[in-house]
Write a protein that holds these residues in place. Structure first.
Motif, PDB file in Angstrom:
ATOM      1  N   ASN A   1       0.813  -1.222   0.000  1.00 18.25           N
ATOM      2  CA  ASN A   1       0.000   0.000   0.000  1.00 18.25           C
ATOM      3  C   ASN A   1       0.844   1.268   0.000  1.00 18.25           C
ATOM      4  O   ASN A   1       0.559   2.217  -0.718  1.00 18.25           O
ATOM      5  N   ARG A   2       1.897   1.290   0.817  1.00 21.59           N
ATOM      6  CA  ARG A   2       2.742   2.489   0.904  1.00 21.59           C
ATOM      7  C   ARG A   2       4.227   2.146   0.845  1.00 21.59           C
ATOM      8  O   ARG A   2       5.064   2.812   1.462  1.00 21.59           O
ATOM      9  N   TYR A   3       4.586   1.104   0.095  1.00 22.99           N
ATOM     10  CA  TYR A   3       5.976   0.646   0.023  1.00 22.99           C
ATOM     11  C   TYR A   3       6.274   0.096  -1.358  1.00 22.99           C
ATOM     12  O   TYR A   3       5.423  -0.550  -1.969  1.00 22.99           O
ATOM     13  N   LEU A   4       7.495   0.348  -1.834  1.00 28.76           N
ATOM     14  CA  LEU A   4       7.914  -0.179  -3.133  1.00 28.76           C
ATOM     15  C   LEU A   4       9.357  -0.641  -3.072  1.00 28.76           C
ATOM     16  O   LEU A   4      10.217   0.041  -2.504  1.00 28.76           O
ATOM     17  N   LYS A   5       9.599  -1.817  -3.647  1.00 30.67           N
ATOM     18  CA  LYS A   5      10.970  -2.291  -3.840  1.00 30.67           C
ATOM     19  C   LYS A   5      11.050  -2.889  -5.236  1.00 30.67           C
ATOM     20  O   LYS A   5      10.222  -3.721  -5.606  1.00 30.67           O
ATOM     21  N   VAL A   6      12.039  -2.439  -6.001  1.00 32.28           N
ATOM     22  CA  VAL A   6      12.308  -2.999  -7.321  1.00 32.28           C
ATOM     23  C   VAL A   6      13.767  -3.429  -7.336  1.00 32.28           C
ATOM     24  O   VAL A   6      14.663  -2.633  -7.049  1.00 32.28           O
ATOM     25  N   GLN A   7      13.973  -4.711  -7.641  1.00 28.45           N
ATOM     26  CA  GLN A   7      15.325  -5.262  -7.685  1.00 28.45           C
ATOM     27  C   GLN A   7      15.498  -6.009  -9.003  1.00 28.45           C
ATOM     28  O   GLN A   7      14.610  -6.750  -9.422  1.00 28.45           O
ATOM     29  N   ILE A   8      16.642  -5.786  -9.657  1.00 30.25           N
ATOM     30  CA  ILE A   8      16.986  -6.516 -10.877  1.00 30.25           C
ATOM     31  C   ILE A   8      18.296  -7.218 -10.616  1.00 30.25           C
ATOM     32  O   ILE A   8      19.291  -6.577 -10.280  1.00 30.25           O
ATOM     33  N   GLU A   9      18.280  -8.536 -10.746  1.00 29.18           N
ATOM     34  CA  GLU A   9      19.412  -9.367 -10.371  1.00 29.18           C
ATOM     35  C   GLU A   9      19.738  -9.057  -8.908  1.00 29.18           C
ATOM     36  O   GLU A   9      18.872  -9.138  -8.075  1.00 29.18           O
ATOM     37  N   GLU A  10      20.965  -8.665  -8.610  1.00 29.95           N
ATOM     38  CA  GLU A  10      21.320  -8.382  -7.200  1.00 29.95           C
ATOM     39  C   GLU A  10      21.175  -6.901  -6.845  1.00 29.95           C
ATOM     40  O   GLU A  10      21.399  -6.522  -5.705  1.00 29.95           O
ATOM     41  N   ARG A  11      20.833  -6.079  -7.828  1.00 32.34           N
ATOM     42  CA  ARG A  11      20.824  -4.625  -7.606  1.00 32.34           C
ATOM     43  C   ARG A  11      19.437  -4.114  -7.221  1.00 32.34           C
ATOM     44  O   ARG A  11      18.466  -4.328  -7.944  1.00 32.34           O
ATOM     45  N   ILE A  12      19.376  -3.436  -6.077  1.00 33.61           N
ATOM     46  CA  ILE A  12      18.128  -2.789  -5.672  1.00 33.61           C
ATOM     47  C   ILE A  12      18.072  -1.438  -6.371  1.00 33.61           C
ATOM     48  O   ILE A  12      18.938  -0.586  -6.166  1.00 33.61           O
ATOM     49  N   ILE A  13      17.063  -1.254  -7.208  1.00 38.76           N
ATOM     50  CA  ILE A  13      16.914  -0.013  -7.973  1.00 38.76           C
ATOM     51  C   ILE A  13      16.246   1.053  -7.108  1.00 38.76           C
ATOM     52  O   ILE A  13      16.641   2.202  -7.096  1.00 38.76           O
ATOM     53  N   VAL A  14      15.206   0.647  -6.410  1.00 40.12           N
ATOM     54  CA  VAL A  14      14.501   1.570  -5.525  1.00 40.12           C
ATOM     55  C   VAL A  14      13.898   0.762  -4.377  1.00 40.12           C
ATOM     56  O   VAL A  14      13.492  -0.387  -4.556  1.00 40.12           O
ATOM     57  N   GLN A  15      13.897   1.338  -3.200  1.00 37.39           N
ATOM     58  CA  GLN A  15      13.295   0.688  -2.036  1.00 37.39           C
ATOM     59  C   GLN A  15      12.938   1.761  -1.029  1.00 37.39           C
ATOM     60  O   GLN A  15      13.775   2.603  -0.707  1.00 37.39           O
ATOM     61  N   GLY A  16      11.689   1.747  -0.579  1.00 41.07           N
ATOM     62  CA  GLY A  16      11.320   2.716   0.437  1.00 41.07           C
ATOM     63  C   GLY A  16       9.836   2.957   0.528  1.00 41.07           C
ATOM     64  O   GLY A  16       9.029   2.331  -0.160  1.00 41.07           O
ATOM     65  N   ALA A  17       9.508   3.905   1.396  1.00 41.17           N
ATOM     66  CA  ALA A  17       8.115   4.268   1.642  1.00 41.17           C
ATOM     67  C   ALA A  17       7.624   5.183   0.522  1.00 41.17           C
ATOM     68  O   ALA A  17       8.281   6.167   0.185  1.00 41.17           O
ATOM     69  N   LEU A  18       6.485   4.839  -0.050  1.00 43.81           N
ATOM     70  CA  LEU A  18       5.877   5.664  -1.092  1.00 43.81           C
ATOM     71  C   LEU A  18       5.342   6.959  -0.488  1.00 43.81           C
ATOM     72  O   LEU A  18       4.932   6.991   0.672  1.00 43.81           O
ATOM     73  N   LEU A  19       5.300   8.003  -1.296  1.00 45.29           N
ATOM     74  CA  LEU A  19       4.796   9.300  -0.831  1.00 45.29           C
ATOM     75  C   LEU A  19       3.283   9.404  -0.964  1.00 45.29           C
ATOM     76  O   LEU A  19       2.703  10.457  -0.726  1.00 45.29           O
ATOM     77  N   GLY A  20       2.656   8.312  -1.334  1.00 42.25           N
ATOM     78  CA  GLY A  20       1.203   8.224  -1.400  1.00 42.25           C
ATOM     79  C   GLY A  20       0.844   6.758  -1.301  1.00 42.25           C
ATOM     80  O   GLY A  20       1.727   5.905  -1.266  1.00 42.25           O
TER      81      GLY A  20
END
Length: 100
Positions: free
Chosen positions: A44-63
């Motif tokens: 609902n208020r969190y996103l994590k995107v990982q490709i292979e071993e690299r985390i591209i984005v991770q954290g609390a969404l602003l909405g």
């Protein structure tokens, strides 16, 4: 559009754009990587995107998002993630403490 809200943003490793109803996250798919190596975790208020071993984005969404209305695909060598906003509004960015 509120002054604090931008319709597009470019950050380290990804970019995004938003409409009143949805947020689109875009990051390049590295050469040799396949859809099987893409891991997307949306809450609902969190996103994590990982490709292979690299985390591209991770954290609390602003909405908040409607998780059932979120989906990702690969288009023109990019991973594209559509986040459906829980309520129509402009966000000030994608995640908290975002670095531009």
């Amino acid at each position: 559009t509120p002054m604090a809200a931008r319709k597009v943003g470019t950050c380290d490793g990804y970019s995004w754009r938003q409409t009143y109803d949805e947020f689109t996250f875009i990051t390049p798919l590295p050469k040799g990587a396949s859809a099987k190596t893409v891991h997307v975790d949306v809450k609902n208020r969190y996103l994590k995107v990982q490709i292979e071993e690299r985390i591209i984005v991770q954290g609390a969404l602003l909405g908040s998002v409607d998780v059932d209305g979120c989906a990702w695909s690969i288009n023109d060598g990019n991973v594209e993630l559509i986040l459906e906003k829980s309520s129509s509004d402009w966000w000030t960015g994608l995640i908290q403490n975002e670095i531009y």
